[in-house]
Design a protein around this motif. Sequence first.
Motif, PDB file in Angstrom:
ATOM      1  N   ALA A 341       0.626   0.166  20.319  1.00  0.00           N
ATOM      2  CA  ALA A 341       1.916  -0.533  20.328  1.00  0.00           C
ATOM      3  C   ALA A 341       2.786  -0.082  19.160  1.00  0.00           C
ATOM      4  O   ALA A 341       3.989   0.172  19.311  1.00  0.00           O
ATOM      5  N   ARG A 342       2.165   0.026  17.979  1.00  0.00           N
ATOM      6  CA  ARG A 342       2.930   0.423  16.796  1.00  0.00           C
ATOM      7  C   ARG A 342       3.438   1.859  16.912  1.00  0.00           C
ATOM      8  O   ARG A 342       4.606   2.153  16.639  1.00  0.00           O
ATOM      9  N   GLU A 343       2.558   2.758  17.325  1.00  0.00           N
ATOM     10  CA  GLU A 343       2.945   4.166  17.343  1.00  0.00           C
ATOM     11  C   GLU A 343       3.821   4.517  18.547  1.00  0.00           C
ATOM     12  O   GLU A 343       4.643   5.422  18.474  1.00  0.00           O
ATOM     13  N   GLN A 344       3.673   3.782  19.634  1.00  0.00           N
ATOM     14  CA  GLN A 344       4.602   3.990  20.749  1.00  0.00           C
ATOM     15  C   GLN A 344       6.007   3.557  20.356  1.00  0.00           C
ATOM     16  O   GLN A 344       6.999   4.171  20.761  1.00  0.00           O
ATOM     17  N   TRP A 345       6.122   2.495  19.556  1.00  0.00           N
ATOM     18  CA  TRP A 345       7.429   2.058  19.040  1.00  0.00           C
ATOM     19  C   TRP A 345       8.090   3.173  18.245  1.00  0.00           C
ATOM     20  O   TRP A 345       9.299   3.320  18.233  1.00  0.00           O
ATOM     21  N   ASN A 346       7.267   3.989  17.598  1.00  0.00           N
ATOM     22  CA  ASN A 346       7.782   5.114  16.817  1.00  0.00           C
ATOM     23  C   ASN A 346       7.595   6.447  17.545  1.00  0.00           C
ATOM     24  O   ASN A 346       7.447   7.496  16.925  1.00  0.00           O
ATOM     25  N   ASP A 347       7.605   6.378  18.872  1.00  0.00           N
ATOM     26  CA  ASP A 347       7.633   7.562  19.739  1.00  0.00           C
ATOM     27  C   ASP A 347       6.452   8.500  19.531  1.00  0.00           C
ATOM     28  O   ASP A 347       6.604   9.718  19.492  1.00  0.00           O
ATOM     29  N   GLY A 348       5.266   7.902  19.452  1.00  0.00           N
ATOM     30  CA  GLY A 348       4.063   8.705  19.293  1.00  0.00           C
ATOM     31  C   GLY A 348       3.777   9.635  20.455  1.00  0.00           C
ATOM     32  O   GLY A 348       3.125  10.670  20.288  1.00  0.00           O
ATOM     33  N   SER A 349       4.249   9.301  21.655  1.00  0.00           N
ATOM     34  CA  SER A 349       4.010  10.182  22.803  1.00  0.00           C
ATOM     35  C   SER A 349       5.177  11.128  23.053  1.00  0.00           C
ATOM     36  O   SER A 349       5.156  11.910  24.004  1.00  0.00           O
ATOM     37  N   ASN A 350       6.190  11.094  22.183  1.00  0.00           N
ATOM     38  CA  ASN A 350       7.359  11.968  22.334  1.00  0.00           C
ATOM     39  C   ASN A 350       7.216  13.146  21.372  1.00  0.00           C
ATOM     40  O   ASN A 350       7.719  13.119  20.255  1.00  0.00           O
ATOM     41  N   THR A 351       6.503  14.167  21.828  1.00  0.00           N
ATOM     42  CA  THR A 351       6.245  15.333  20.990  1.00  0.00           C
ATOM     43  C   THR A 351       7.095  16.505  21.462  1.00  0.00           C
ATOM     44  O   THR A 351       7.513  16.551  22.622  1.00  0.00           O
ATOM     45  N   LEU A 352       7.333  17.463  20.581  1.00  0.00           N
ATOM     46  CA  LEU A 352       8.033  18.692  20.967  1.00  0.00           C
ATOM     47  C   LEU A 352       7.026  19.826  20.973  1.00  0.00           C
ATOM     48  O   LEU A 352       6.479  20.201  19.928  1.00  0.00           O
ATOM     49  N   ALA A 355       4.768  25.805  21.621  1.00  0.00           N
ATOM     50  CA  ALA A 355       3.953  26.841  22.269  1.00  0.00           C
ATOM     51  C   ALA A 355       2.809  26.097  22.949  1.00  0.00           C
ATOM     52  O   ALA A 355       2.525  24.948  22.609  1.00  0.00           O
ATOM     53  N   PRO A 356       2.147  26.706  23.924  1.00  0.00           N
ATOM     54  CA  PRO A 356       1.045  25.999  24.575  1.00  0.00           C
ATOM     55  C   PRO A 356       0.021  25.490  23.558  1.00  0.00           C
ATOM     56  O   PRO A 356      -0.491  26.250  22.733  1.00  0.00           O
ATOM     57  N   GLY A 357      -0.240  24.183  23.601  1.00  0.00           N
ATOM     58  CA  GLY A 357      -1.214  23.589  22.695  1.00  0.00           C
ATOM     59  C   GLY A 357      -0.749  23.446  21.261  1.00  0.00           C
ATOM     60  O   GLY A 357      -1.567  23.257  20.350  1.00  0.00           O
ATOM     61  N   GLU A 358       0.579  23.460  21.044  1.00  0.00           N
ATOM     62  CA  GLU A 358       1.126  23.422  19.683  1.00  0.00           C
ATOM     63  C   GLU A 358       2.378  22.553  19.684  1.00  0.00           C
ATOM     64  O   GLU A 358       3.342  22.852  20.383  1.00  0.00           O
ATOM     65  N   VAL A 359       2.371  21.464  18.884  1.00  0.00           N
ATOM     66  CA  VAL A 359       3.454  20.490  18.954  1.00  0.00           C
ATOM     67  C   VAL A 359       3.922  20.060  17.566  1.00  0.00           C
ATOM     68  O   VAL A 359       3.193  20.169  16.579  1.00  0.00           O
ATOM     69  N   ILE A 360       5.161  19.560  17.538  1.00  0.00           N
ATOM     70  CA  ILE A 360       5.694  18.910  16.335  1.00  0.00           C
ATOM     71  C   ILE A 360       5.622  17.410  16.558  1.00  0.00           C
ATOM     72  O   ILE A 360       6.001  16.903  17.619  1.00  0.00           O
ATOM     73  N   VAL A 361       5.125  16.689  15.539  1.00  0.00           N
ATOM     74  CA  VAL A 361       4.906  15.249  15.646  1.00  0.00           C
ATOM     75  C   VAL A 361       5.417  14.547  14.397  1.00  0.00           C
ATOM     76  O   VAL A 361       5.576  15.157  13.337  1.00  0.00           O
ATOM     77  N   TYR A 362       5.654  13.243  14.523  1.00  0.00           N
ATOM     78  CA  TYR A 362       6.028  12.411  13.375  1.00  0.00           C
ATOM     79  C   TYR A 362       4.788  12.085  12.539  1.00  0.00           C
ATOM     80  O   TYR A 362       3.734  11.716  13.080  1.00  0.00           O
ATOM     81  N   SER A 363       4.942  12.133  11.215  1.00  0.00           N
ATOM     82  CA  SER A 363       3.826  11.834  10.306  1.00  0.00           C
ATOM     83  C   SER A 363       3.313  10.409  10.465  1.00  0.00           C
ATOM     84  O   SER A 363       2.112  10.148  10.341  1.00  0.00           O
ATOM     85  N   ARG A 364       4.199   9.468  10.750  1.00  0.00           N
ATOM     86  CA  ARG A 364       3.804   8.065  10.767  1.00  0.00           C
ATOM     87  C   ARG A 364       2.875   7.730  11.926  1.00  0.00           C
ATOM     88  O   ARG A 364       2.178   6.718  11.896  1.00  0.00           O
ATOM     89  N   ASN A 365       2.835   8.593  12.934  1.00  0.00           N
ATOM     90  CA  ASN A 365       1.960   8.342  14.089  1.00  0.00           C
ATOM     91  C   ASN A 365       0.606   9.023  13.873  1.00  0.00           C
ATOM     92  O   ASN A 365       0.134   9.809  14.692  1.00  0.00           O
ATOM     93  N   TYR A 366      -0.043   8.690  12.780  1.00  0.00           N
ATOM     94  CA  TYR A 366      -1.235   9.419  12.349  1.00  0.00           C
ATOM     95  C   TYR A 366      -2.442   9.193  13.265  1.00  0.00           C
ATOM     96  O   TYR A 366      -3.294  10.080  13.389  1.00  0.00           O
ATOM     97  N   ARG A 391      14.782   5.370  17.179  1.00  0.00           N
ATOM     98  CA  ARG A 391      13.976   5.213  18.398  1.00  0.00           C
ATOM     99  C   ARG A 391      14.001   6.480  19.248  1.00  0.00           C
ATOM    100  O   ARG A 391      14.353   6.481  20.414  1.00  0.00           O
ATOM    101  N   GLY A 392      13.606   7.579  18.628  1.00  0.00           N
ATOM    102  CA  GLY A 392      13.459   8.839  19.349  1.00  0.00           C
ATOM    103  C   GLY A 392      12.592   9.776  18.544  1.00  0.00           C
ATOM    104  O   GLY A 392      12.623   9.749  17.312  1.00  0.00           O
ATOM    105  N   GLY A 393      11.803  10.614  19.220  1.00  0.00           N
ATOM    106  CA  GLY A 393      10.881  11.513  18.551  1.00  0.00           C
ATOM    107  C   GLY A 393      11.365  12.950  18.520  1.00  0.00           C
ATOM    108  O   GLY A 393      12.517  13.252  18.831  1.00  0.00           O
ATOM    109  N   PRO A 394      10.476  13.895  18.142  1.00  0.00           N
ATOM    110  CA  PRO A 394      10.858  15.305  18.020  1.00  0.00           C
ATOM    111  C   PRO A 394      11.426  15.907  19.307  1.00  0.00           C
ATOM    112  O   PRO A 394      12.338  16.726  19.259  1.00  0.00           O
ATOM    113  N   ARG A 395      10.885  15.507  20.481  1.00  0.00           N
ATOM    114  CA  ARG A 395      11.474  16.031  21.718  1.00  0.00           C
ATOM    115  C   ARG A 395      12.893  15.530  21.890  1.00  0.00           C
ATOM    116  O   ARG A 395      13.784  16.281  22.273  1.00  0.00           O
ATOM    117  N   CYS A 396      13.121  14.253  21.596  1.00  0.00           N
ATOM    118  CA  CYS A 396      14.472  13.682  21.723  1.00  0.00           C
ATOM    119  C   CYS A 396      15.472  14.415  20.839  1.00  0.00           C
ATOM    120  O   CYS A 396      16.646  14.516  21.175  1.00  0.00           O
TER     121      CYS A 396
END
Length: 408
Positions: A341-352, A355-366, A391-396
Motif C-alpha cells: 500500500a505504501r509503495e504503490q502510493w509512491n508508484d512502486g510499480s511504475n518503472t521505466l 533495456a530488457p531487464g533493466e529499469v529506473i526506480v524510485y529509492s523510496r520503494n526499497y 503521484r507519478g513514477g519514472p515511466r510517468c
Amino acid sequence: MNNLAINVNSEIGKLKKVLLHRPGKELENLMPEYLERLLFDDIPYLKIAQEEHDEFANILRKNGVEVVYLEDLVAESISKNDVKLQFIDEFIEEAGIKEDRETNLLREYFQSFSNKDMILKMMEGIRKTEIKDYKLKNLTDYLNNDYPFIIDPMPNLYFTRDPFATVGNGATIHKMHTVTRNRETLFAKYIFNCNQTYKETKLWYDRSEDFSIEGGDVLVLNEKTLAVGISQRTHPNAIEKLANKLLTEDSNFDKILAIDIPKQRTFMHLDTVFTMVDYDKFTMHPNIKNDISVYVLERDNNGKMIISEEQGSLEDILKKYLNLDKINLIKCGGNSIIDAAREQWNDGSNTLCIAPGEVIVYSRNYVTNQVLQEEGIKTHVMPSSELSRGRGGPRCMSMPLIREDLNK
C-alpha cells in the motif's frame, strides 16, 4: 514520413532518446487551497525536486540515452515569428482569456521574452501581480479577485508521458481528461506540426478529438500489439477511434488490447497497474483482480473492425498475446499488504525500462526494488522524496522517442 524521428515498438527495447521536462517554477505556484484544481496532493520542494530530476537525467545519459527537454523542442518549433504569434494567441485562448484587454496585455507580455523563456513562463503560470497594467474592470474580475492567477500554472508537465504518446513510428496527441491538463497538449501540437525533426511524424490521434486518452494508459507491448487502459482518464470511444486509424494506415500494429481497469485515482492509468520490465516480466499493482476484462480490437480479412472479449487472468492474457509460455508478475511491495500500500502510493510499480531487464526506480520503494533485484532485474535507483509527491513514477516522467527494436 521521417521514420528515424520516432521509433518505439516495445516497452523494453534499449532506450536511445527520451523527452523530459525538468520541473520549474510552476511547482512554486502550487497553493494548498488550489491543489485539487491542479491535480496535486502535495507541494514538492522545487530545489530538491530539480536535483532529483537532474539525477534521473544523469542516469539516463550514463546509460547511453540522449535526453531532450520539452521546453527546448517547443522553442525550436516556434522559431518563425508568425508561428510564435499564432502559438501565443492559441495559448491565451486555451487559458480561458476572453477579454480583449487581457489578451492584449498578455500578448505583449509574452513577446517580451525569448522563445525558451516564454515557454517556461507559460508553464509557470501568470500571477496577477506580474502584469503591471492589470486592473479590475468587469464584474467577473471583482468576483474572481481572490484568485491570484491570470493563467494557471502547469505543475503536471514533468509527467511528460501523458500529453502524447509514441507508438511505432508515429505519435498520438491527446485530448486530456481534465481542462487543467489539456493546455499541455498544445506544446505537442506545435512540436509535431512545426519542429523540423518531428513535423513529418504520422499522427494516430489528435487533441481535437471528442474523447479523452492519456499516455499513461498506452503501453507498446511489442511491434504488433498495443495495450490501452480503459481508465478514469481514457474513454473507450477514444481507444476505438485510435484503433480505426492505427490498424488501417501505415502501421505494423495489428491489434489493440483494451484493458478495463478500476475507475479511481489509485488506478489512475494502466502504467500504475503494471509496467513491462523484461521480455516476460511485469511489475504489478498488488490489488488488481486476478480476473480482468480485456477487449481485443483487430481487423478481419475484409478490413472490418472486430471486437472480441477476453476474460481470465492478466497472466494468461499476456501469455497468449505475447506468445510466451510463462509470465512473471512481480507484485509491488512483495507479499506485505502494508509495504504494498505504501509503495504503490509512491508508484512502486511504475518503472521505466531502459533495456530488457533493466529499469529506473524510485529509492523510496526499497521493498519493491529488492523484489525486482531478486527476480533478476537490474535497478538504477534515483532519489525520490519530492518528485514522488506528484503521484507519478519514472515511466510517468519520461516519453521515449527512440528505442532499439528487439531482436526477433
